[in-house]
Design an enzyme around this catalytic site. Structure first.
Site, PDB file in Angstrom:
ATOM      1  N   CYS A 114      41.661  31.675  35.859  1.00  0.00           N
ATOM      2  CA  CYS A 114      43.028  31.998  35.425  1.00  0.00           C
ATOM      3  C   CYS A 114      43.907  30.739  35.375  1.00  0.00           C
ATOM      4  O   CYS A 114      43.771  29.943  34.453  1.00  0.00           O
ATOM      5  CB  CYS A 114      43.624  33.093  36.305  1.00  0.00           C
ATOM      6  SG  CYS A 114      45.038  33.919  35.525  1.00  0.00           S
ATOM      7  N   HIS A 222      39.565  37.188  36.141  1.00  0.00           N
ATOM      8  CA  HIS A 222      39.413  37.020  37.588  1.00  0.00           C
ATOM      9  C   HIS A 222      38.056  37.538  38.054  1.00  0.00           C
ATOM     10  O   HIS A 222      37.925  38.691  38.475  1.00  0.00           O
ATOM     11  CB  HIS A 222      40.543  37.759  38.316  1.00  0.00           C
ATOM     12  CG  HIS A 222      41.849  37.052  38.275  1.00  0.00           C
ATOM     13  ND1 HIS A 222      42.304  36.242  39.298  1.00  0.00           N
ATOM     14  CD2 HIS A 222      42.806  37.002  37.311  1.00  0.00           C
ATOM     15  CE1 HIS A 222      43.480  35.736  38.971  1.00  0.00           C
ATOM     16  NE2 HIS A 222      43.806  36.187  37.764  1.00  0.00           N
ATOM     17  N   GLU A 224      36.519  36.790  40.752  1.00  0.00           N
ATOM     18  CA  GLU A 224      36.398  36.907  42.207  1.00  0.00           C
ATOM     19  C   GLU A 224      36.503  38.353  42.674  1.00  0.00           C
ATOM     20  O   GLU A 224      36.031  38.687  43.773  1.00  0.00           O
ATOM     21  CB  GLU A 224      37.457  36.042  42.908  1.00  0.00           C
ATOM     22  CG  GLU A 224      38.892  36.549  42.849  1.00  0.00           C
ATOM     23  CD  GLU A 224      39.650  36.152  41.599  1.00  0.00           C
ATOM     24  OE1 GLU A 224      40.888  36.178  41.636  1.00  0.00           O
ATOM     25  OE2 GLU A 224      39.000  35.825  40.581  1.00  0.00           O
TER      26      GLU A 224
END
Length: 259
Positions: A114, A222, A224
């Site tokens: 990001c 994202h 993660e």
């Protein structure tokens, strides 16, 4: 237990309880680094008053450039700040932009997420648009303002990779589904930046650095979130971990190039 390589996780500055300054990072970043990449997460207080780029390079084996609410200051790509550019973190800019360039020079692994995607582009001379939803034909890629964490990080659009390119080979697919939680986007790619994936509206979503000496990838979404179980996130963090272990072992990591 075998000593794990260290991945420096770039933190963001926050005000807790409206008046207590803190450096912090999402637990899901640490979880992805520890559980999927197989490395030791180390939160970096991203401010040149406390750490230097050279110290970080010597301490960490790889770096995760995380997302964050503050944006890269437009002066870093030759433009004036406007209200549309949002909040800034000049201390983070002062660390991450030279850190990206140093990692590329050394071949030290770096993964951008990001804001980290945008930092890698700006570090190499690229530019950003402050609000891509204002561009003709573009969608709103921002995080939904309401809902649970699961709803905010839900898969929302396709990303299509270059056929035979770095991300196609890494993911084993030309198209994947991703979340989307960003307002800014890449306009002009920096020197050596290859945009390797796009959203349906043309927004750049995946990049790598051409002829990089080591692992140098970044994504606008994202990964993660739910990294251990998501079929798109897992190979990204796994390959990042492999590159970091190779660097830590002193062997370096061959650059990922398109076919």
């Amino acid at each position: 237990m075998t000593k794990r390589p260290v991945i420096g996780i770039i933190s963001n500055r926050y005000l807790l309880h409206e008046n207590y300054p803190a450096h912090a990072g999402g637990i899901m970043n640490s979880e992805a680094v520890a559980s999927v990449a197989g490395c030791m997460p180390l939160l970096v207080p991203t401010d040149p008053r406390f750490v230097s780029v050279n110290e970080l390079l010597d301490t960490c084996d790889g770096f995760l450039l995380t997302g964050g609410r503050p944006n890269v200051h437009p002066e870093e790509y030759g433009e004036e700040a406007t209200e549309a550019h949002g909040a800034f973190d000049r201390a983070r800019d002062a660390i991450t932009l030279p850190l990206v360039r140093a990692c590329l020079e050394r071949g030290q692994p770096v993964l951008g997420i990001c804001r980290g995607f945008q930092e890698m582009n700006v570090a190499l001379g690229g530019s950003l648009h402050p609000e891509i939803r204002d561009l003709p034909g573009r969608d709103n890629h921002r995080m939904p303002p309401d809902g649970t964490l699961e709803e905010k990080f839900a898969l929302r659009h396709v990303v299509k990779f270059t056929s035979g390119g770095v991300f196609h080979r890494l993911m084993g697919a030309e198209e994947v589904m991703t979340n989307t939680l960003h307002g800014q986007g890449v306009v002009r790619p920096g020197q050596g930046i290859v945009i390797d994936g796009h959203a349906p509206d043309g927004t750049p979503e995946a990049l790598y650095v051409e002829d990089a000496k080591g692992f140098a990838l970044a994504v606008q979404w994202h990964p993660e979130y739910n990294a251990a179980n998501d079929p798109v996130s897992r190979p990204l963090f796994t390959s990042f971990g492999e590159a970091t272990r190779a660097w830590a072992a002193g062997r370096g990591q061959p650059a990922l190039r398109s076919a």
